[in-house]
Design a protein around this motif. Structure first.
Motif, PDB file in Angstrom:
ATOM      1  N   ARG A  87      34.727  47.916  34.978  1.00  0.00           N
ATOM      2  CA  ARG A  87      33.274  48.055  34.993  1.00  0.00           C
ATOM      3  C   ARG A  87      32.749  48.648  36.296  1.00  0.00           C
ATOM      4  O   ARG A  87      31.580  48.454  36.649  1.00  0.00           O
ATOM      5  CB  ARG A  87      32.619  46.712  34.655  1.00  0.00           C
ATOM      6  CG  ARG A  87      32.568  46.539  33.110  1.00  0.00           C
ATOM      7  CD  ARG A  87      32.098  45.199  32.646  1.00  0.00           C
ATOM      8  NE  ARG A  87      30.960  44.677  33.361  1.00  0.00           N
ATOM      9  CZ  ARG A  87      30.733  43.366  33.523  1.00  0.00           C
ATOM     10  NH1 ARG A  87      31.560  42.477  33.014  1.00  0.00           N
ATOM     11  NH2 ARG A  87      29.684  42.954  34.180  1.00  0.00           N
ATOM     12  N   HIS A 107      37.210  41.069  38.151  1.00  0.00           N
ATOM     13  CA  HIS A 107      37.942  40.333  37.123  1.00  0.00           C
ATOM     14  C   HIS A 107      39.449  40.370  37.335  1.00  0.00           C
ATOM     15  O   HIS A 107      40.199  39.829  36.534  1.00  0.00           O
ATOM     16  CB  HIS A 107      37.619  40.881  35.730  1.00  0.00           C
ATOM     17  CG  HIS A 107      36.158  41.044  35.474  1.00  0.00           C
ATOM     18  ND1 HIS A 107      35.506  42.249  35.668  1.00  0.00           N
ATOM     19  CD2 HIS A 107      35.206  40.163  35.080  1.00  0.00           C
ATOM     20  CE1 HIS A 107      34.220  42.113  35.395  1.00  0.00           C
ATOM     21  NE2 HIS A 107      34.008  40.857  35.040  1.00  0.00           N
ATOM     22  N   GLY A 108      39.860  41.082  38.378  1.00  0.00           N
ATOM     23  CA  GLY A 108      41.277  41.044  38.732  1.00  0.00           C
ATOM     24  C   GLY A 108      42.156  42.095  38.084  1.00  0.00           C
ATOM     25  O   GLY A 108      43.374  41.943  38.062  1.00  0.00           O
TER      26      GLY A 108
HETATM   27  S1  FES Z   1      35.230  45.552  37.222  1.00  0.00           S
HETATM   28 FE1  FES Z   1      36.245  44.074  36.032  1.00  0.00          FE
HETATM   29  S2  FES Z   1      38.216  44.023  36.888  1.00  0.00           S
HETATM   30 FE2  FES Z   1      37.222  45.540  38.017  1.00  0.00          FE
END
Ligand code: FES
Ligand SMILES: [Fe+2]
Length: 399
Positions: A87, A107-108
């Motif tokens: 994202r 989110h890793g």
């Molecule tokens: S924006 Fe969701 S893991 Fe990078």
């Protein structure tokens, strides 16, 4: 329909005239310049010696874009857009070393050192996820004499073609072997980016604006050069006559001993080189700095100036460098003040640009490049709010 627009004069008599003042204050124009001048040009990120080992990285932050340069496990240096493919989160800041993964802080999602996507947490929630298509976005990268450049909007000339023979002026200095001297310095100046560039493109202001430089250096435009891509340079010689100022005098006295291992000519040569649109390289016998001016707001810019030193220096050379930095810190402060004063005058009612000297030829070249990339800057006055982009597009088809 908008009123017909007046074209700004580009000459007065035989003398060139700079860009009209509105172009130094317009947020709408800044957007165009960013897209049409900055993103399609080579932007300096770091020296190769800052990213020597696998996992070493450096980033360059511009107005909206950030780029990562990172050394892979295979020893290759690569450049990527600094955003996560999930994202869009910005991944890395500043410079440092990644162990063997770049991990997104949101989110890793993780990527290996060659930019390939490795894993996403809860993989079962992404049915049919194709990791092969979700690696970091590559960005064009080239290295010139150990200096790493990237280009977000690719496809133009390479650095070799842009520099051509001009690179020979730099070769004797051996800058490939230079080492970074601490993290890059950066300042925000209250001036449009073009004001700061204009200032960096001429020596005409030195006798008045930089009394220290004037005492120390013999700046002779006669040995200057400029090629068709705007790469230009000049060399200055440290004066024989001792300066009345303490740091400058100490520098003059110490340099011949401290730099005894350098060829005689290099010992007293200060070299100033620029590449359009916003890159400057100042090489001193004891060190070098890079001067990169990035647009920030309509009336603010970011000045990046990392310093580099010759490897394996003696105690005397360190003292010499200290003196040099004192001298150049003062020069940067003077340039900042002068640029901010120009910005103030530019905004005044009734100001019209005056003629440019033959010493300001690089400035004219720079303005011509801006006119070519953004023809709307040919206008004497700013287009009505919200119309910059269409008017520029219309003018681009005509010119
Ligand atoms: S924006 Fe969701 S893991 Fe990078
Ligand atoms: Fe200056």
């Amino acid at each position: 329909m908008s009123e017909p627009q007046l074209i700004a004069p580009q000459f007065t008599g035989d003398m060139p005239v700079g860009l009209p003042p509105w172009t130094y204050r317009s947020a709408e124009l800044l957007e165009l310049e960013y897209e049409r001048v900055i993103l399609p040009s080579w932007q300096f990120v770091c020296h190769v010696n800052q990213v020597k080992s696998p996992g070493d990285f450096a980033t360059l932050d511009m107005r909206r874009d950030s780029v990562i340069v990172i050394r892979g496990a295979d020893g290759e240096l690569r450049a990527f857009a600094n955003f996560c493919r999930h994202r869009g989160t910005k991944l890395l800041d500043g410079s440092g070393t990644c162990r063997n993964r770049i991990v997104c802080p949101y989110h890793g999602w993780s990527y290996d050192l060659s930019g390939a996507m490795v894993a996403a947490p809860s993989p079962e929630t992404f049915p049919g996820l194709d990791k092969n298509n979700l690696g970091l976005r590559p960005v064009e990268m080239e290295i010139l004499l150990g200096l790493v450049f990237v280009r977000v909007i690719g496809g133009g000339l390479g650095l070799k073609e842009i520099w051509g023979d001009a690179v020979r002026h730099l070769e004797p200095f051996g800058i490939e072997s230079f080492e970074p001297a601490g993290p890059p310095n950066a300042q925000v100046w209250n001036a449009n980016w073009k004001v700061a560039i204009d200032n960096n493109l001429e020596n005409y202001h030195v006798p008045m604006g930089h009394p220290g430089y004037h005492r120390l250096l013999d700046l002779d435009d006669a040995n200057g050069f400029m090629n068709q891509h705007g790469v230009a340079g000049s060399m200055a010689t440290v004066r024989q006559r001792l300066s009345s100022n303490w740091s400058e005098r100490r520098y003059q006295k110490l340099a011949p001993h401290a730099l005894a291992d350098l060829p005689e000519k290099l010992r007293k040569t200060w070299s100033f080189t620029i590449m359009p649109p916003n890159f400057g390289l100042d090489i001193y016998p004891d060190s070098m700095d890079i001067f990169q001016i990035l647009p920030l707001g309509a009336e603010t810019c970011q000045v990046r100036y990392p310093l580099y030193v010759r490897p394996g220096s003696s105690r005397e050379q360190e003292v010499l460098r200290y003196l040099n930095w004192r001298i150049n810190r003062q020069v940067t402060a003077e340039d900042r003040e002068l640029s901010e004063r120009v910005q103030m005058g530019m905004g005044s009612h009734g100001y019209e640009p005056g003629p440019l000297s033959t010493h300001e030829i690089c400035l004219k070249d720079f303005h011509d490049r801006i006119r070519a990339a953004c023809p709307v800057t040919l206008l004497a006055n700013s287009p009505p709010a919200g119309q910059m982009r269409q008017i520029n597009a219309r003018m681009a088809t005509r010119h």
